[in-house]
Design an enzyme around this catalytic site. Structure first.
Site, PDB file in Angstrom:
ATOM      1  N   CYS A 144       0.614  -1.310   0.140  1.00  0.00           N
ATOM      2  CA  CYS A 144       0.007  -0.084  -0.161  1.00  0.00           C
ATOM      3  C   CYS A 144       0.869   1.256   0.005  1.00  0.00           C
ATOM      4  O   CYS A 144       1.924   1.284  -0.167  1.00  0.00           O
ATOM      5  CB  CYS A 144      -1.412   0.032   0.949  1.00  0.00           C
ATOM      6  SG  CYS A 144      -2.381  -1.566   1.398  1.00  0.00           S
ATOM      7  N   ARG A 168      -4.785   1.569  -1.026  1.00  0.00           N
ATOM      8  CA  ARG A 168      -4.375  -0.274  -1.081  1.00  0.00           C
ATOM      9  C   ARG A 168      -4.771  -1.314  -1.649  1.00  0.00           C
ATOM     10  O   ARG A 168      -5.360  -0.840  -3.067  1.00  0.00           O
ATOM     11  CB  ARG A 168      -6.139  -0.651  -0.384  1.00  0.00           C
ATOM     12  CG  ARG A 168      -5.792  -1.852   0.512  1.00  0.00           C
ATOM     13  CD  ARG A 168      -7.040  -2.760   0.882  1.00  0.00           C
ATOM     14  NE  ARG A 168      -6.866  -3.842   1.554  1.00  0.00           N
ATOM     15  CZ  ARG A 168      -7.926  -4.725   1.724  1.00  0.00           C
ATOM     16  NH1 ARG A 168      -8.927  -4.467   1.659  1.00  0.00           N
ATOM     17  NH2 ARG A 168      -7.813  -5.962   2.287  1.00  0.00           N
ATOM     18  N   LEU A 169      -3.644  -1.862  -1.745  1.00  0.00           N
ATOM     19  CA  LEU A 169      -3.759  -3.076  -2.951  1.00  0.00           C
ATOM     20  C   LEU A 169      -3.885  -4.627  -2.006  1.00  0.00           C
ATOM     21  O   LEU A 169      -3.233  -4.832  -0.994  1.00  0.00           O
ATOM     22  CB  LEU A 169      -2.075  -3.261  -3.017  1.00  0.00           C
ATOM     23  CG  LEU A 169      -2.001  -4.204  -4.294  1.00  0.00           C
ATOM     24  CD1 LEU A 169      -2.293  -4.076  -5.819  1.00  0.00           C
ATOM     25  CD2 LEU A 169      -0.390  -4.337  -4.212  1.00  0.00           C
ATOM     26  N   SER A 194      11.229 -12.044  -3.972  1.00  0.00           N
ATOM     27  CA  SER A 194      12.600 -12.248  -4.358  1.00  0.00           C
ATOM     28  C   SER A 194      14.323 -12.989  -3.732  1.00  0.00           C
ATOM     29  O   SER A 194      13.622 -13.291  -2.573  1.00  0.00           O
ATOM     30  CB  SER A 194      12.569 -11.158  -5.394  1.00  0.00           C
ATOM     31  OG  SER A 194      13.178 -10.225  -4.099  1.00  0.00           O
TER      32      SER A 194
END
Length: 631
Positions: A2, A50-51, A364
């Site tokens: 976010c 927001r994501l 990652s």
């Protein structure tokens, strides 16, 4: 993942300007395209983008606690939130959502400032405590998530996930911090806790701060965690080999919880390949992997990524980047908000762009080189240390100082003849020697690059102070551990994690970093230096542990890095841009530079006399930043 923003007036309790906080929040919409909202109290405004990753329909932010005593805006993921939720429920706390945000709120209400010790994850958050009229801010231990702040002349404390958020406030001071120009041309980035602006800061990793209504000035941020550097007993090589994979697998496992598509970056290097291998062992469905290739063989690792993808039967996707992919150059200044000279930001941006087409969360392999001594520079540094230990400092200064000064910079020669930097470093102690080797432009080069006026304005300051601050804390460690510690406090957070955060969030992609799980770091930093760097090869303990999971070609091939062909670009398609930008009136009028020296750097590179590509890229990125400032 976010974006957060806020305004907290330290002394007044009037209504906050809704237009200002809206402009601040709108500027970071890329960090959270799914939703955005606000919270207002007298003297307080909080904003959030927001994501959605977990509890997709619930957990709106800003979020009030069930008893409405506190409100939070939060960026990140807490991986142990379910265990904390259960513990807090037994203490009588109510939960209205299924996500991790409310867990932080109730943890604050139960444990106050000590709540940060309970959290396992990556985070940057601000909590407004209505009952106690205070605001608590915190950043995760390794600095995976960013937090910028500034105190304005009118008494307002403003914060955001990116500098561009703060710049939307009409009272934000855009005066450049004088010493950070020196820092930038030393490191290629501006190290924590400073920013390029005189009156704004980054909250340092592992730090928090409590602001109280009525404060006349900002309190000093408090360090709540640091990499442990004192151990009762060093891990044995056998213990490392027995435990490493299972400990890392646990860190990977807790990062695979998501209510959206999840995958991983796969460069073909050791670290990303290790993460993919462990992910494949933890799920039945094929892992989604992605890689970026180049149409220049020397910069392309896709064949190694494909090997790992074939071994673990992943859903692998890759795209090839044109060697003349210059479109991003003008975007980088806006993306990073301050001068940033790591050219691998370009392929990182592209691999995030590719990943976002297929997943919303990607794991990652960042952090492995710092944690297990994987960079080639560590081997060179330890060779220098052997000579430092044999010869007294005064003798080394007498012999190597003139050699370092007069030995030519032989960029065209074989590596064993390019000894100028080594000679310079040999005349210095451990920390200063490593600083000299790590510098983008060495001190003698910076003095020539800068104008007399700017050199004088520094009043003796050099960026060595950044390394000294951390080196002085760990003098009890061996030389290799000292350099690893310094890198984790500077290069890792200022360069690597900054690059990944901005590039990923530009595409609304969440990136999780298992190797930087703080519990794994606390264990792994106790790996003996003799196990990490052996026979001139780094990450030996890490690679040995992974032999049952990855092929010899993947584990022990020569490290390539994530680079772009700057040398050729600056002698070909970007040549005119170099002359136009670096010799522009804007650069001359800045007062920072010796323009004759810049022209010499450009001419020598274009004519093939020297490889000045790193210096020229740093100058080009600075010129882009200055141009954006004027705009």
């Amino acid at each position: 993942m976010c974006g957060i923003a806020g305004i907290f007036h330290l002394t007044e309790s009037g209504q906050m300007d809704r237009d200002i906080i809206a402009k601040m929040n709108d500027r970071q919409q890329h960090r959270g395209p799914d939703a955005g909202d606000y919270f207002f109290d007298p003297g307080v405004a909080l904003a959030h983008r927001r994501l959605s990753i977990i509890d997709l329909e619930g957990s709106p932010q800003p979020m009030l606690s069930a008893d409405e005593k506190a409100c939070i805006v939060f960026n990140g993921e807490i991986y142990n939130y379910k265990e904390l939720r259960e513990e807090l429920s037994t203490k009588g706390y109510k939960f209205n959502t299924d996500g991790d945000t409310e867990t932080i709120l109730n943890a604050w209400l139960e444990w106050g400032e000590e709540c940060v010790h309970k959290l396992r994850g990556m985070f940057a958050f601000a909590i407004w405590d209505r009952q106690n009229q205070c605001m608590f801010i915190a950043r995760d231990r390794l600095g995976i998530k960013p937090f910028f702040y500034s105190l304005l002349p009118n008494g307002e404390f403003i914060f955001g996930s990116e500098l561009k958020v703060l710049k939307q406030h009409p009272l934000f001071d855009k005066t450049l911090r004088n010493t950070t120009i020196e820092d930038y041309f030393t490191f290629g980035y501006i190290p924590e806790p400073n920013t390029v602006y005189q009156h704004s800061f980054k909250l340092a990793p592992g730090h928090c701060m409590l602001l109280k209504k009525g404060d006349k000035q900002l309190p000093t941020p408090r360090e709540y965690w640091d990499i442990p550097t004192r151990f009762d007993k060093e891990l044995s090589a056998e213990e490392v080999n027995e435990q490493l994979v299972e400990r890392l697998k646990e860190a990977v496992d807790i990062r695979m919880v998501a209510d959206v598509p999840l995958g991983a970056f796969l460069s073909g290097g050791v670290d990303s390949s290790a993460i993919v291998a462990l992910m494949a062992q933890l799920q039945t469905d094929p892992v989604n992997t992605c890689a970026i290739g180049f149409d220049v063989k020397a910069f392309d690792e896709t064949e190694y990524a494909q090997q790992v993808a074939d071994q673990y039967k992943t859903n692998h996707r890759f795209e090839t980047v044109d060697q003349e992919d210059f479109d991003l150059i003008d975007k980088l200044a806006d993306l990073y908000d301050e001068p940033y000279a790591d050219s691998s930001a370009m392929p990182t941006y592209r691999v995030c762009e590719l990943a976002r087409k297929h997943v919303t969360v990607a794991l990652s392999g960042d952090g492995g080189d710092e944690l297990f001594a994987g960079y080639r520079r560590y081997n060179l540094h330890m060779h220098e240390e052997k000579i430092r230990n044999m010869l007294p400092l005064n003798f080394r200064k007498a012999v190597f100082t003139p050699l370092g000064k007069y030995f030519p910079k032989l960029d065209w020669a074989p590596k064993f003849l390019r000894a100028k930097t080594t000679f310079q470093s040999m005349a210095l102690d451990t920390v200063e020697g490593y600083y000299n080797s790590m510098s983008l432009l060495r001190e003698d080069e910076r003095r020539k690059l800068f104008s007399d006026e700017y050199n004088e304005s520094l009043q003796g300051y050099t960026s060595l102070e950044v390394f000294r601050k951390y080196g002085d804390k760990v003098q009890h460690l061996d030389p290799l551990k000292i350099t690893q510690y310094i890198d984790m406090k500077t290069y890792l957070v200022g360069d690597i994690l900054t690059k990944v955060d901005r590039a990923s969030m530009a595409h609304s992609l969440e990136v999780r970093v298992p190797l930087l799980d703080h519990k794994f770091v606390e264990w792994a930093f106790n790996t003996p230096s003799s196990s990490n760097l052996k026979n001139g090869v780094g990450k030996q303990a890490f690679k040995k542990s992974l032999e049952p999971h990855l092929s010899h070609d993947i584990l022990y091939r020569k490290k390539m890095g994530f680079a772009v062909p700057l040398v050729d670009w600056f002698r070909g398609p970007l040549k005119q841009r170099l002359y136009d930008g670096l010799l522009s009136e804007q650069m001359a009028n800045s007062g920072y530079f010796n323009m004759t020296r810049i022209k010499r750097l450009v001419d020598d590179h274009v004519n093939g006399m020297r490889d000045n590509s790193a210096s020229l890229w740093a100058l080009m990125m600075f010129e882009s930043f200055m141009r954006q400032q004027l705009d």
